[in-house]
Write a protein that holds these residues in place. Structure first.
Motif, mmCIF file in Angstrom:
data_model
loop_
_atom_site.group_PDB
_atom_site.id
_atom_site.type_symbol
_atom_site.label_atom_id
_atom_site.label_comp_id
_atom_site.label_asym_id
_atom_site.label_seq_id
_atom_site.Cartn_x
_atom_site.Cartn_y
_atom_site.Cartn_z
ATOM 1 N N GLU A 179 0.849 -1.188 0.000
ATOM 2 C CA GLU A 179 0.000 0.000 0.000
ATOM 3 C C GLU A 179 0.886 1.239 0.000
ATOM 4 O OE1 GLU A 179 -2.545 0.857 3.390
ATOM 5 O OE2 GLU A 179 -3.411 2.557 2.315
ATOM 6 N N VAL A 180 0.626 2.122 -0.950
ATOM 7 C CA VAL A 180 1.392 3.372 -0.999
ATOM 8 C C VAL A 180 0.546 4.474 -0.380
ATOM 9 C CG1 VAL A 180 2.577 5.033 -2.461
ATOM 10 C CG2 VAL A 180 2.519 2.632 -3.121
ATOM 11 N N GLY A 181 1.100 5.180 0.584
ATOM 12 C CA GLY A 181 0.418 6.319 1.195
ATOM 13 C C GLY A 181 -0.736 5.928 2.093
ATOM 14 N N PRO A 182 -0.485 5.175 3.163
ATOM 15 C CA PRO A 182 -1.578 4.757 4.052
ATOM 16 C C PRO A 182 -2.167 5.904 4.878
ATOM 17 C CG PRO A 182 0.545 4.079 4.971
ATOM 18 C CD PRO A 182 0.813 4.614 3.576
ATOM 19 N N GLY A 183 -1.403 7.007 5.065
ATOM 20 C CA GLY A 183 -1.914 8.118 5.870
ATOM 21 C C GLY A 183 -2.304 7.627 7.249
ATOM 22 N N MET A 202 5.216 8.621 3.511
ATOM 23 C CA MET A 202 6.231 9.677 3.526
ATOM 24 C C MET A 202 6.087 10.600 4.731
ATOM 25 S SD MET A 202 6.696 11.691 0.052
ATOM 26 C CE MET A 202 8.086 12.731 -0.206
ATOM 27 N N ASP A 203 4.867 10.696 5.228
ATOM 28 C CA ASP A 203 4.582 11.656 6.297
ATOM 29 C C ASP A 203 4.798 10.988 7.655
ATOM 30 O OD1 ASP A 203 3.604 13.514 8.038
ATOM 31 O OD2 ASP A 203 1.612 13.687 7.107
ATOM 32 N N ARG A 204 5.890 11.351 8.322
ATOM 33 C CA ARG A 204 6.218 10.646 9.567
ATOM 34 C C ARG A 204 5.215 10.917 10.693
ATOM 35 N NH1 ARG A 204 11.845 12.225 11.929
ATOM 36 N NH2 ARG A 204 12.204 10.320 10.751
ATOM 37 N N GLU A 234 8.919 4.069 6.221
ATOM 38 C CA GLU A 234 8.877 5.518 6.055
ATOM 39 C C GLU A 234 9.729 5.876 4.839
ATOM 40 O OE1 GLU A 234 10.614 7.833 9.191
ATOM 41 O OE2 GLU A 234 10.314 9.674 8.045
ATOM 42 N N GLY A 235 9.129 6.534 3.852
ATOM 43 C CA GLY A 235 9.926 6.914 2.688
ATOM 44 C C GLY A 235 9.056 7.332 1.520
ATOM 45 N N ASP A 236 9.737 7.646 0.416
ATOM 46 C CA ASP A 236 9.087 8.099 -0.803
ATOM 47 C C ASP A 236 8.943 6.897 -1.740
ATOM 48 O OD1 ASP A 236 8.449 9.141 -3.270
ATOM 49 O OD2 ASP A 236 9.852 10.813 -3.160
ATOM 50 N N ALA A 237 7.712 6.529 -2.057
ATOM 51 C CA ALA A 237 7.457 5.339 -2.885
ATOM 52 C C ALA A 237 8.096 5.457 -4.265
ATOM 53 C CB ALA A 237 5.959 5.130 -3.026
ATOM 54 N N LEU A 238 8.335 6.687 -4.714
ATOM 55 C CA LEU A 238 8.937 6.871 -6.039
ATOM 56 C C LEU A 238 10.415 6.508 -6.029
ATOM 57 C CD1 LEU A 238 7.340 10.297 -6.995
ATOM 58 C CD2 LEU A 238 6.913 8.119 -8.102
ATOM 59 N N LYS A 239 11.015 6.506 -4.833
ATOM 60 C CA LYS A 239 12.462 6.272 -4.768
ATOM 61 C C LYS A 239 12.801 4.868 -4.283
ATOM 62 C CE LYS A 239 13.656 11.080 -4.005
ATOM 63 N NZ LYS A 239 13.722 12.052 -2.913
#
Ligand code: SAM
Length: 277
Positions: free
Chosen positions: A50-54, A74-76, A97-102
């Protein structure tokens, strides 16, 4: 069913006011989230990225469905809320924790096959989608061994993904999404379902890899569609002039060179790419 506080309370308790810069529009309706989690079918025991679970609305629906979830956020600020959720489903949730694009999705999933589900930030969504559908290897390998994609897009982008030749929305994205995958619109989602509501309507797109036509290079097809749709109002004889052999291929396949890119079906593009590969 594991008892959890309403997501609205989780957001409040952890102070997760939505940030525009991170494309944050949260889904709070648990019934809607359960329906989204059901789109790929039975996920019991399945690996899910899952990308970006918020704050974890979709994540909890996936965990309830029995999936093993690896979530990239990405948002800690969201991490404590996700950690709490992980404690309610022992052994089922890993948060990165991180940027899914990277990140290298294959490495994260230990090279195992996985399903992707995501309510993506709109700016990141298309970039990841193109990455997941690109590459010569098929079924997908280099971009991660994904088995299905269930992704939220703004409605206009979803329309471009599932468009057919002749539709206004038809273009490169449709060819990319359809030439070796089954891509369909799974669900429309009204803007009022999000907190805060975005300006535009959304839709969930579902994609499964299909057999790849033999003897076609993905790079050649990409080159063709880039040239053809780069000048979509021009006739093919003009827009494909710079692709060596393309006009001969059109002639040998009986595709009229006075047609425009927007009328050429996915199968026809594939046939031309095959002739040139
Ligand atoms: N999944 C939640 C839901 O459905 O309510 C949140 C969706 S919100 C539209 C997008 C989420 O993606 C935010 O939590 C944001 O912080 C996160 N995000 C944005 N860019 C990202 C990136 N490049 N990599 C990972 N997460 C990202």
């Amino acid at each position: 069913m594991t008892d959890l506080p309403p997501i609205r309370d989780v957001i409040k308790r952890h102070g997760l006011a939505a940030t525009k810069a991170l494309g944050q529009n949260f889904l709070l309706d648990e019934q809607l989230l359960a329906r989204i989690a059901a789109v790929p079918g039975d996920l019991a025991g399945a690996q899910v990225l899952e990308v970006g679970p918020g704050p974890g609305g979709l994540t909890r629906a996936l965990l309830r469905a029995g999936a093993k979830v690896t979530a990239i956020e990405m948002d800690r600020r969201c991490l404590p809320a996700l950690e709490e959720l992980g404690e309610a489903f022992p052994g089922q949730l890993t948060v990165i924790e991180g940027d899914a694009l990277k990140l290298d999705h294959n490495a994260l999933m230990n090279g195992e096959p996985f399903h992707v589900l995501s309510n993506l930030p709109y700016n990141v969504g298309t970039a990841l989608f193109v990455r997941w559908l690109s590459g010569e290897a098929w079924p997908p390998q280099a971009s991660g061994r994904w088995q299905s994609l269930t992704l939220m897009f703004q409605r206009e982008v979803a329309d471009r993904i599932v468009a057919s030749a002749g539709d206004d929305a038809y273009g490169r994205l449709a060819v990319l999404a359809q030439w070796r995958a089954d891509s369909s619109l799974a669900m429309k989602v009204h803007r009022s379902a999000f907190t805060p509501p975005p300006k535009v309507m959304s839709a969930i797109v579902h994609v499964r890899p299909a057999p790849m036509p033999e003897g076609v290079s993905a790079r050649m097809l990409e080159r063709l569609t880039e040239a053809a749709f780069g000048q979509r109002r021009k006739m093919l004889r003009q827009s494909l002039k710079g692709v060596p052999g393309a006009l001969d291929a059109l002639a040998s396949l009986g595709i009229d060179e006075t047609r425009r890119a927007e009328t050429v079906s996915v199968a026809e593009f594939v046939a031309v790419a095959k002739a040139l590969t």
